[in-house]
Design a protein around this motif. Structure first.
Motif, PDB file in Angstrom:
ATOM      1  N   GLY A 195      78.145   2.596  40.773  1.00 61.43           N
ATOM      2  CA  GLY A 195      77.619   3.724  41.551  1.00 61.43           C
ATOM      3  C   GLY A 195      76.969   3.212  42.827  1.00 61.43           C
ATOM      4  N   ASP A 196      75.779   3.698  43.142  1.00 61.79           N
ATOM      5  CA  ASP A 196      75.038   3.219  44.310  1.00 61.79           C
ATOM      6  C   ASP A 196      73.937   2.227  43.916  1.00 61.79           C
ATOM      7  OD1 ASP A 196      76.538   4.797  45.932  1.00 61.79           O
ATOM      8  OD2 ASP A 196      74.919   6.137  46.565  1.00 61.79           O
ATOM      9  N   HIS A 197      73.886   1.871  42.634  1.00 57.06           N
ATOM     10  CA  HIS A 197      72.772   1.019  42.202  1.00 57.06           C
ATOM     11  C   HIS A 197      72.795  -0.331  42.897  1.00 57.06           C
ATOM     12  CE1 HIS A 197      69.723  -0.822  39.826  1.00 57.06           C
ATOM     13  NE2 HIS A 197      70.542  -1.585  39.145  1.00 57.06           N
ATOM     14  N   ILE A 198      73.981  -0.902  43.002  1.00 58.05           N
ATOM     15  CA  ILE A 198      74.061  -2.236  43.606  1.00 58.05           C
ATOM     16  C   ILE A 198      75.339  -2.291  44.436  1.00 58.05           C
ATOM     17  CG2 ILE A 198      74.979  -3.177  41.424  1.00 58.05           C
ATOM     18  CD1 ILE A 198      73.351  -5.733  42.129  1.00 58.05           C
ATOM     19  N   LEU A 199      75.150  -2.544  45.732  1.00 56.97           N
ATOM     20  CA  LEU A 199      76.251  -2.537  46.689  1.00 56.97           C
ATOM     21  C   LEU A 199      76.321  -3.921  47.318  1.00 56.97           C
ATOM     22  CD1 LEU A 199      75.309   0.908  48.317  1.00 56.97           C
ATOM     23  CD2 LEU A 199      77.152   0.510  46.683  1.00 56.97           C
ATOM     24  N   PRO A 200      77.501  -4.314  47.813  1.00 58.44           N
ATOM     25  CA  PRO A 200      77.650  -5.712  48.235  1.00 58.44           C
ATOM     26  C   PRO A 200      76.882  -6.091  49.495  1.00 58.44           C
ATOM     27  CG  PRO A 200      79.659  -4.466  48.664  1.00 58.44           C
ATOM     28  CD  PRO A 200      78.763  -3.577  47.850  1.00 58.44           C
ATOM     29  N   ARG A 201      76.700  -5.136  50.437  1.00 57.32           N
ATOM     30  CA  ARG A 201      76.092  -5.506  51.719  1.00 57.32           C
ATOM     31  C   ARG A 201      74.802  -4.750  51.966  1.00 57.32           C
ATOM     32  NH1 ARG A 201      76.278  -3.323  56.891  1.00 57.32           N
ATOM     33  NH2 ARG A 201      77.509  -1.632  55.979  1.00 57.32           N
ATOM     34  N   ILE A 202      74.834  -3.429  51.837  1.00 61.49           N
ATOM     35  CA  ILE A 202      73.635  -2.638  52.109  1.00 61.49           C
ATOM     36  C   ILE A 202      72.817  -2.498  50.828  1.00 61.49           C
ATOM     37  CG2 ILE A 202      74.588  -1.351  54.050  1.00 61.49           C
ATOM     38  CD1 ILE A 202      75.141   0.949  52.104  1.00 61.49           C
ATOM     39  N   THR A 203      71.550  -2.130  51.017  1.00 62.96           N
ATOM     40  CA  THR A 203      70.717  -1.856  49.844  1.00 62.96           C
ATOM     41  C   THR A 203      70.569  -0.340  49.729  1.00 62.96           C
ATOM     42  OG1 THR A 203      68.703  -1.959  51.152  1.00 62.96           O
ATOM     43  CG2 THR A 203      69.429  -3.995  50.114  1.00 62.96           C
ATOM     44  N   PRO A 204      70.703   0.197  48.533  1.00 64.36           N
ATOM     45  CA  PRO A 204      70.582   1.647  48.405  1.00 64.36           C
ATOM     46  C   PRO A 204      69.167   2.106  48.714  1.00 64.36           C
ATOM     47  CG  PRO A 204      70.693   0.641  46.237  1.00 64.36           C
ATOM     48  CD  PRO A 204      70.919  -0.457  47.239  1.00 64.36           C
ATOM     49  N   ASN A 205      69.067   3.300  49.248  1.00 58.21           N
ATOM     50  CA  ASN A 205      67.771   3.892  49.537  1.00 58.21           C
ATOM     51  C   ASN A 205      67.014   4.114  48.227  1.00 58.21           C
ATOM     52  OD1 ASN A 205      66.294   6.753  49.725  1.00 58.21           O
ATOM     53  ND2 ASN A 205      66.164   5.730  51.702  1.00 58.21           N
ATOM     54  N   VAL A 206      65.781   3.654  48.189  1.00 56.89           N
ATOM     55  CA  VAL A 206      64.921   3.887  47.012  1.00 56.89           C
ATOM     56  C   VAL A 206      63.683   4.602  47.520  1.00 56.89           C
ATOM     57  CG1 VAL A 206      63.629   2.859  45.134  1.00 56.89           C
ATOM     58  CG2 VAL A 206      65.783   1.829  45.846  1.00 56.89           C
ATOM     59  N   SER A 207      63.587   5.870  47.197  1.00 49.91           N
ATOM     60  CA  SER A 207      62.600   6.742  47.826  1.00 49.91           C
ATOM     61  C   SER A 207      61.851   7.571  46.811  1.00 49.91           C
ATOM     62  CB  SER A 207      63.316   7.725  48.759  1.00 49.91           C
ATOM     63  OG  SER A 207      63.620   7.118  49.983  1.00 49.91           O
ATOM     64  N   VAL A 208      60.579   7.849  47.092  1.00 50.22           N
ATOM     65  CA  VAL A 208      59.936   8.920  46.344  1.00 50.22           C
ATOM     66  C   VAL A 208      60.635  10.214  46.756  1.00 50.22           C
ATOM     67  CG1 VAL A 208      57.700   7.785  46.111  1.00 50.22           C
ATOM     68  CG2 VAL A 208      58.119   9.217  48.072  1.00 50.22           C
ATOM     69  N   GLN A 209      60.848  11.063  45.788  1.00 48.56           N
ATOM     70  CA  GLN A 209      61.495  12.351  46.044  1.00 48.56           C
ATOM     71  C   GLN A 209      60.610  13.417  45.453  1.00 48.56           C
ATOM     72  OE1 GLN A 209      65.420  11.749  44.256  1.00 48.56           O
ATOM     73  NE2 GLN A 209      65.377   9.709  45.171  1.00 48.56           N
ATOM     74  N   ARG A 210      60.777  14.638  45.961  1.00 49.03           N
ATOM     75  CA  ARG A 210      59.861  15.651  45.449  1.00 49.03           C
ATOM     76  C   ARG A 210      60.106  15.910  43.964  1.00 49.03           C
ATOM     77  NH1 ARG A 210      63.787  18.548  48.135  1.00 49.03           N
ATOM     78  NH2 ARG A 210      64.398  20.448  47.040  1.00 49.03           N
TER      79      ARG A 210
END
Ligand SMILES: [Zn+2]
Length: 331
Positions: A195-210
């Motif tokens: 999924g988007d958990h671990i990508l080869p080049r970019i880091t997935p956005n990890v954000s507080v969400q409402r």
């Protein structure tokens, strides 16, 4: 756009366009052949994405009506956007983690007017003025597609086997990018559908969400620790390209967040009492800060807030409390 590609006799990669997005496409994966295909992720809720999906399916010798099930790695629209339309056309089931189900079932995720209001309130709690919040939050019209994500028929929790004939595809709950993010471990061929958990080049956005304002970065780093040592030969991410070396990539992403935490701690020291909204502009981003408008600025601020929360949990900073907390370094 890479073409749809057969990766094994019963495995297809089907890139689906994401309109107006620098990521350009999401890698959907098709398990099985022809009738009875199960799809992991679907593409954005748009005609352009639908055309890309149906064309990719045709390359794989399948039609939408052949799809018997849709696995959704997480609630974001590039992954979940077409699930409802597929279900409508084929009668497929839609499965996701219970935490995603709970999030998208919330009233402020079903009703666009309420979503806009709650999102603005949430940004104000992170330090935006009313005008700043209004400036970056989408309009009700823009929010509408996010409020129409298909509610699932099935839930998949950590350790469950997905209903994919001929496969042993085990759900791995990896909260962080979203509260109910799922990876899928193919236990026979040592693949990880990440999924988007671990990508080869970019880091997935990890954000507080409402929907989940507490400590997503702590969750995310734990999920990296969990996935890193898995016995996996090749990673099949939802964006960018397939790669090997899962453990090394997990370590590199964790190290990236530790550097961000250190940079942020320095900023808090220089600006005692600052809010996440103010602190975000003090950090190094891939473009000049002024270029961050709209949703990009929201992501930057909520990602900064996720880092602030982890510093607080680690006992390095203290919140002032109140409706708009500011933060100070604990000497
Ligand atoms: Zn995505």
């Amino acid at each position: 756009m890479p073409p749809a590609e057969q990766l094994a006799s019963d495995l297809w990669s089907i890139p689906v366009t994401i309109p107006n997005n620098p990521l350009r496409y999401v890698n959907c994966y098709g398990f099985g052949t022809g009738a009875g295909l199960v799809l992991l992720d679907t593409g954005w809720a748009s005609e352009e994405s639908w055309r890309a999906l149906t064309a990719g399916l045709a390359t794989a010798g399948a039609a939408v009506t052949d799809i018997r099930g849709v696995l959704v790695s997480h609630l974001h629209l590039d992954h979940s956007g077409l699930a409802g339309r597929i279900r409508q056309e084929s009668g497929a089931w839609v499965a996701m983690h219970p935490a995603e189900h709970a999030a998208i079932a919330r009233p402020d995720y079903r009703d666009a007017a309420l979503a806009v209001r709650k999102e603005a309130e949430f940004l104000r709690s992170l330090g935006a003025t009313a005008a700043e919040a209004e400036d970056v939050v989408e309009t009700e019209e823009e929010f509408a597609p996010f409020c129409s994500v298909a509610l699932p028929d099935r839930e998949l929790s950590d350790g469950d086997l997905a209903d994919v004939p001929g496969w042993r595809l085990r759900a791995v709950h990896t909260p962080g990018h979203t509260p109910g993010h799922l990876c899928f471990a193919d236990e026979r061929a040592r693949r990880l559908f990440a999924g988007d958990h671990i990508l080869p080049r970019i880091t997935p956005n990890v954000s507080v969400q409402r929907a989940d304002p507490v400590d997503p970065l702590r969750d995310y780093l734990r999920s990296l620790d969990r996935v890193g040592p898995m016995d996996v030969d090749e990673v099949f991410p939802a964006h960018e390209w397939r790669f090997r070396g899962l453990a090394g990539r997990a370590k590199a992403i964790a190290a990236h967040h530790e550097r961000r935490l250190a940079e942020l701690l320095g900023a808090i020291e220089r600006m005692p009492g600052a809010t996440p909204w103010e602190l975000a502009g003090q950090l190094t981003w891939s473009r000049p800060w002024d270029a961050y408008s709209g949703r990009m600025r929201i992501h930057a601020v909520t990602e900064t807030a996720a880092h602030v929360h982890l510093l607080e949990r680690r006992g390095l900073v203290r919140s002032s409390g109140g409706p708009v907390p500011g933060y100070r370094r604990i000497p």
